[in-house]
Design a protein around this motif. Sequence first.
Motif, short mmCIF file in Angstrom:
data_model
loop_
_atom_site.label_atom_id
_atom_site.label_comp_id
_atom_site.label_asym_id
_atom_site.label_seq_id
_atom_site.Cartn_x
_atom_site.Cartn_y
_atom_site.Cartn_z
N LEU A 186 0.84 -1.21 0.00
CA LEU A 186 0.00 0.00 0.00
C LEU A 186 0.87 1.25 0.00
CD1 LEU A 186 -2.71 -1.26 2.49
CD2 LEU A 186 -3.23 -0.26 0.23
N SER A 187 1.90 1.25 0.84
CA SER A 187 2.74 2.46 0.91
C SER A 187 3.53 2.64 -0.39
CB SER A 187 3.66 2.44 2.13
OG SER A 187 4.69 1.52 1.99
N LYS A 188 3.95 1.54 -0.99
CA LYS A 188 4.66 1.65 -2.28
C LYS A 188 3.73 2.11 -3.39
CE LYS A 188 6.74 -2.45 -1.87
NZ LYS A 188 7.60 -3.62 -2.19
N ALA A 189 2.43 1.89 -3.19
CA ALA A 189 1.44 2.33 -4.18
C ALA A 189 0.96 3.75 -3.89
CB ALA A 189 0.26 1.36 -4.20
N GLY A 190 1.60 4.41 -2.94
CA GLY A 190 1.30 5.83 -2.70
C GLY A 190 0.37 6.10 -1.54
N TRP A 191 -0.02 5.04 -0.82
CA TRP A 191 -0.89 5.24 0.34
C TRP A 191 -0.06 5.62 1.58
CZ3 TRP A 191 -6.23 5.11 0.56
CH2 TRP A 191 -6.88 4.68 -0.61
N THR A 192 -0.56 6.55 2.35
CA THR A 192 -0.01 6.83 3.67
C THR A 192 -0.80 5.98 4.66
OG1 THR A 192 0.63 9.09 3.12
CG2 THR A 192 0.29 8.59 5.45
N VAL A 193 -0.09 5.09 5.35
CA VAL A 193 -0.74 4.14 6.26
C VAL A 193 -0.43 4.55 7.70
CG1 VAL A 193 -0.98 1.72 6.93
CG2 VAL A 193 -0.50 2.31 4.53
N ALA A 194 -1.44 5.05 8.38
CA ALA A 194 -1.28 5.48 9.78
C ALA A 194 -1.98 4.47 10.70
CB ALA A 194 -1.88 6.87 9.97
N VAL A 195 -1.68 4.56 11.99
CA VAL A 195 -2.22 3.60 12.96
C VAL A 195 -2.80 4.35 14.16
CG1 VAL A 195 -1.65 1.62 14.47
CG2 VAL A 195 -0.50 1.88 12.25
N ALA A 196 -3.97 3.88 14.61
CA ALA A 196 -4.61 4.43 15.80
C ALA A 196 -4.98 3.27 16.72
CB ALA A 196 -5.87 5.21 15.42
N THR A 197 -4.33 3.18 17.87
CA THR A 197 -4.47 1.99 18.71
C THR A 197 -4.72 2.32 20.17
OG1 THR A 197 -3.34 -0.04 19.43
CG2 THR A 197 -1.93 1.84 18.91
N ASN A 198 -5.74 1.68 20.75
CA ASN A 198 -5.95 1.75 22.20
C ASN A 198 -4.88 0.88 22.86
OD1 ASN A 198 -8.20 3.34 21.90
ND2 ASN A 198 -9.67 1.76 22.49
N GLN A 199 -4.27 1.42 23.90
CA GLN A 199 -3.27 0.63 24.63
C GLN A 199 -3.48 0.83 26.12
OE1 GLN A 199 -1.26 -1.73 23.50
NE2 GLN A 199 -2.13 -1.41 21.45
N SER A 200 -4.67 0.39 26.59
CA SER A 200 -4.99 0.54 28.01
C SER A 200 -4.09 -0.33 28.88
CB SER A 200 -6.46 0.18 28.28
OG SER A 200 -6.68 -1.20 28.10
N GLY A 201 -3.39 -1.27 28.24
CA GLY A 201 -2.45 -2.11 29.00
C GLY A 201 -1.37 -1.29 29.69
N ILE A 202 -1.11 -0.08 29.12
CA ILE A 202 -0.14 0.81 29.78
C ILE A 202 -0.72 1.31 31.11
CG2 ILE A 202 1.03 3.04 29.62
CD1 ILE A 202 1.51 2.47 26.67
N ALA A 203 -1.95 1.84 31.03
CA ALA A 203 -2.60 2.34 32.25
C ALA A 203 -2.80 1.22 33.26
CB ALA A 203 -3.96 2.94 31.90
N ARG A 204 -3.02 0.02 32.77
CA ARG A 204 -3.25 -1.11 33.66
C ARG A 204 -1.95 -1.67 34.25
NH1 ARG A 204 -8.58 -2.81 32.47
NH2 ARG A 204 -9.36 -2.00 30.48
N GLY A 205 -0.80 -1.15 33.74
CA GLY A 205 0.49 -1.59 34.27
C GLY A 205 0.96 -2.92 33.73
N TYR A 206 0.38 -3.34 32.58
CA TYR A 206 0.78 -4.64 32.02
C TYR A 206 2.11 -4.57 31.29
CZ TYR A 206 -4.12 -6.01 32.86
OH TYR A 206 -5.34 -6.29 33.43
N TYR A 207 2.43 -3.38 30.74
CA TYR A 207 3.70 -3.20 30.02
C TYR A 207 3.99 -1.70 29.96
CZ TYR A 207 0.02 -2.72 26.49
OH TYR A 207 -1.15 -2.38 25.83
N PRO A 208 5.29 -1.34 29.90
CA PRO A 208 5.68 0.07 29.87
C PRO A 208 5.62 0.62 28.45
CG PRO A 208 7.64 -1.27 29.96
CD PRO A 208 6.46 -2.22 30.01
N LEU A 209 5.65 1.94 28.35
CA LEU A 209 5.66 2.60 27.04
C LEU A 209 6.83 2.10 26.21
CD1 LEU A 209 4.61 4.77 25.08
CD2 LEU A 209 6.03 6.43 26.32
N GLN A 210 7.94 1.81 26.85
CA GLN A 210 9.13 1.35 26.13
C GLN A 210 8.84 0.07 25.34
OE1 GLN A 210 12.23 0.27 28.86
NE2 GLN A 210 13.82 0.04 27.32
N THR A 211 8.05 -0.81 25.92
CA THR A 211 7.71 -2.05 25.22
C THR A 211 6.82 -1.77 24.02
OG1 THR A 211 7.91 -3.35 27.25
CG2 THR A 211 6.52 -4.29 25.51
N LEU A 212 5.86 -0.86 24.21
CA LEU A 212 5.00 -0.48 23.08
C LEU A 212 5.83 0.10 21.95
CD1 LEU A 212 1.90 -0.21 22.37
CD2 LEU A 212 2.18 2.20 22.97
#
Length: 175
Positions: free
Chosen positions: A39-65
């Motif tokens: 897709l990106s080679k075909a000219g699409w800009t591919v962005a990502v929007a992700t919930n990561q409540s595992g950070i607030a829950r203390g399951y993993y640090p931002l560094q891991t994400l």
Amino acid sequence: MKLLILDRDGVINFDSDAYIKSLEEWLPIPGSIEAIAQLSKAGWTVAVATNQSGIARGYYPLQTLEAMHARLRALVAEQGGEVGLIVHCPHGPDEGCDCRKPKPGMLRTIAEHYQVPLAGVWFVGDSKGDLEAALAVDAQPVLVKTGKGQRTLEKGVPESTLIFDDLAAIARELI
Ligand SMILES: O=P(O)(O)OC[C@@H](O)[C@H]1O[C@@H](OP(=O)(O)O)[C@@H](O)[C@@H](O)[C@@H]1O
Ligand SMILES: [Mg+2]
Ligand SMILES: [Zn+2]
């Protein structure tokens, strides 16, 4: 510009009801890396929007994400493509933030970053909240059957939702 926004867990990588808590648990869904690269080679800009409540829950640090997202970028780059802006919501469900889907805050952040309107932009997800976030900003809700997608479909989705088996099928449709 051709902008495509993706949810992460259940769309790009396998999801788990126990959260994706480590780089080792972050495993791409077959075909997803290749799809993003094509897709990106075909000219699409591919962005990502992700919930990561595992950070607030203390399951993993931002560094891991961040390590997961570095891995994503490296794998797509190996295929000659690139990943655009990745936005995450680190908050828990009870924090009342503006970015946690189904709120559209992350979609707005991406649109403002690229200075493009969201109307009609495809937002690809596997959960009802993804579809609702898209509808909240007049974007196009797109469901994939990977991750929680089949379960989401069985519970009923907005009638305007486009449905595909997986991200590879979306790339075949758009390229
Ligand atoms: O699909 P995206 O948005 O990329 O990420 C979803 C994850 O943050 C996690 O979101 C959680 O929902 P709660 O945040 O606990 O409601 C659960 O659904 C987990 O299974 C899932 O891994
Ligand atoms: Mg998801
Ligand atoms: Zn948030």
